[in-house]
Design a protein around this motif. Structure first.
Motif, PDB file in Angstrom:
ATOM      1  N   ALA A  93      -2.816  -3.323   1.866  1.00  0.00           N
ATOM      2  CA  ALA A  93      -4.259  -3.086   1.797  1.00  0.00           C
ATOM      3  C   ALA A  93      -4.903  -4.278   1.117  1.00  0.00           C
ATOM      4  O   ALA A  93      -4.509  -4.658   0.010  1.00  0.00           O
ATOM      5  CB  ALA A  93      -4.563  -1.806   1.032  1.00  0.00           C
ATOM      6  N   LEU A  96       3.370  -1.618   4.653  1.00  0.00           N
ATOM      7  CA  LEU A  96       1.966  -1.242   4.655  1.00  0.00           C
ATOM      8  C   LEU A  96       1.275  -2.064   3.577  1.00  0.00           C
ATOM      9  O   LEU A  96       1.826  -2.287   2.497  1.00  0.00           O
ATOM     10  CB  LEU A  96       1.792   0.237   4.337  1.00  0.00           C
ATOM     11  N   TRP A 124       0.789  -1.229   0.000  1.00  0.00           N
ATOM     12  CA  TRP A 124       0.000   0.000   0.000  1.00  0.00           C
ATOM     13  C   TRP A 124       0.820   1.278   0.000  1.00  0.00           C
ATOM     14  O   TRP A 124       1.718   1.463   0.822  1.00  0.00           O
ATOM     15  CB  TRP A 124      -0.917  -0.029   1.216  1.00  0.00           C
ATOM     16  N   ASP A 125       0.470   2.153  -0.922  1.00  0.00           N
ATOM     17  CA  ASP A 125       0.978   3.520  -0.954  1.00  0.00           C
ATOM     18  C   ASP A 125      -0.224   4.394  -1.286  1.00  0.00           C
ATOM     19  O   ASP A 125      -0.640   4.464  -2.442  1.00  0.00           O
ATOM     20  CB  ASP A 125       2.076   3.677  -2.007  1.00  0.00           C
ATOM     21  N   HIS A 139      -3.168   3.026  -6.749  1.00  0.00           N
ATOM     22  CA  HIS A 139      -3.657   2.913  -5.380  1.00  0.00           C
ATOM     23  C   HIS A 139      -4.641   4.025  -5.032  1.00  0.00           C
ATOM     24  O   HIS A 139      -5.693   3.772  -4.438  1.00  0.00           O
ATOM     25  CB  HIS A 139      -2.508   2.899  -4.386  1.00  0.00           C
ATOM     26  N   PRO A 197      -6.717  -1.107   4.560  1.00  0.00           N
ATOM     27  CA  PRO A 197      -5.291  -0.942   4.823  1.00  0.00           C
ATOM     28  C   PRO A 197      -4.890  -1.518   6.179  1.00  0.00           C
ATOM     29  O   PRO A 197      -5.687  -1.531   7.116  1.00  0.00           O
ATOM     30  CB  PRO A 197      -5.085   0.572   4.818  1.00  0.00           C
ATOM     31  N   THR A 198      -3.662  -2.004   6.260  1.00  0.00           N
ATOM     32  CA  THR A 198      -3.087  -2.444   7.532  1.00  0.00           C
ATOM     33  C   THR A 198      -1.746  -1.737   7.714  1.00  0.00           C
ATOM     34  O   THR A 198      -1.054  -1.450   6.743  1.00  0.00           O
ATOM     35  CB  THR A 198      -2.880  -3.975   7.574  1.00  0.00           C
ATOM     36  N   TYR A 199      -1.405  -1.470   8.980  1.00  0.00           N
ATOM     37  CA  TYR A 199      -0.214  -0.706   9.312  1.00  0.00           C
ATOM     38  C   TYR A 199       0.634  -1.483  10.319  1.00  0.00           C
ATOM     39  O   TYR A 199       0.721  -1.104  11.491  1.00  0.00           O
ATOM     40  CB  TYR A 199      -0.611   0.665   9.883  1.00  0.00           C
ATOM     41  N   PRO A 200       1.274  -2.559   9.882  1.00  0.00           N
ATOM     42  CA  PRO A 200       2.068  -3.355  10.815  1.00  0.00           C
ATOM     43  C   PRO A 200       3.298  -2.576  11.285  1.00  0.00           C
ATOM     44  O   PRO A 200       3.833  -1.737  10.561  1.00  0.00           O
ATOM     45  CB  PRO A 200       2.461  -4.583  10.001  1.00  0.00           C
ATOM     46  N   MET A 201       3.738  -2.905  12.476  1.00  0.00           N
ATOM     47  CA  MET A 201       4.876  -2.200  13.049  1.00  0.00           C
ATOM     48  C   MET A 201       6.167  -2.489  12.297  1.00  0.00           C
ATOM     49  O   MET A 201       6.979  -1.592  12.092  1.00  0.00           O
ATOM     50  CB  MET A 201       5.053  -2.577  14.524  1.00  0.00           C
ATOM     51  N   ASP A 202       6.347  -3.736  11.864  1.00  0.00           N
ATOM     52  CA  ASP A 202       7.630  -4.133  11.285  1.00  0.00           C
ATOM     53  C   ASP A 202       7.437  -4.874   9.968  1.00  0.00           C
ATOM     54  O   ASP A 202       8.028  -5.920   9.730  1.00  0.00           O
ATOM     55  CB  ASP A 202       8.390  -5.009  12.294  1.00  0.00           C
ATOM     56  N   ASP A 203       6.572  -4.351   9.122  1.00  0.00           N
ATOM     57  CA  ASP A 203       6.337  -4.954   7.813  1.00  0.00           C
ATOM     58  C   ASP A 203       5.793  -3.877   6.895  1.00  0.00           C
ATOM     59  O   ASP A 203       5.479  -2.767   7.332  1.00  0.00           O
ATOM     60  CB  ASP A 203       5.346  -6.120   7.942  1.00  0.00           C
TER      61      ASP A 203
END
Length: 140
Positions: A126, A124, A71-72, A79, A116-122
């Motif tokens: 969607a 982005l 995702w961007d 996107h 969308p998902t916003y993982p801490m260490d991966d």
């Protein structure tokens, strides 16, 4: 019979029904494409004088197409268009182009969900679900 891997498959979209170039309108940074999955309901026509359950095939439903974007939200690789089409409830022309570009699947559909998902260490990501409306045109 030809055999292919999915690498190089593209999903293209056009809100004008005109794809301006072979790669124009491609949704970039896509992965995990699956579908559309065709199905239909069973219409029960069993009557009191039937000797067993009887059915007719119901209307075709070409279901949904699922994919994930790296995702961007401001990307010019489609996107932001996906998000705009979702917000506008717009039916869009879609085309799946297989890696050899000799096999194309086309259909109309709308963006049913965009998550969308916003993982801490991966990366982005969607998850996108397209709902197919009408028939899917499969390669001959």
């Amino acid at each position: 019979m030809a055999r292919e891997i999915g690498l190089g498959t593209s999903l293209q979209a056009s809100s004008t029904a005109i794809f301006t170039s072979p790669s124009g309108g491609s949704i970039g940074r896509m992965r995990g494409l699956s579908g559309p999955t065709a199905g239909r309901n069973d219409v029960d026509i069993t009557a009191y004088d039937s000797t067993a359950r009887e059915f007719l095939p119901g209307i075709k439903d070409f279901g949904e197409l699922n994919f994930e974007l790296v995702w961007d939200p401001v990307a010019t690789t489609g996107h932001s268009s996906v998000r705009r089409w979702y917000l506008a409830n717009e039916i869009v022309n879609w085309k799946i182009v297989h890696p050899t570009t000799t096999s194309v699947v086309t259909f109309d559909g709308y963006v049913k969900s965009l998550g969308p998902t916003y993982p801490m260490d991966d990366a982005l990501a969607a998850a996108v679900v397209l709902k197919v409306t009408g028939a899917v045109i499969w390669p001959v």
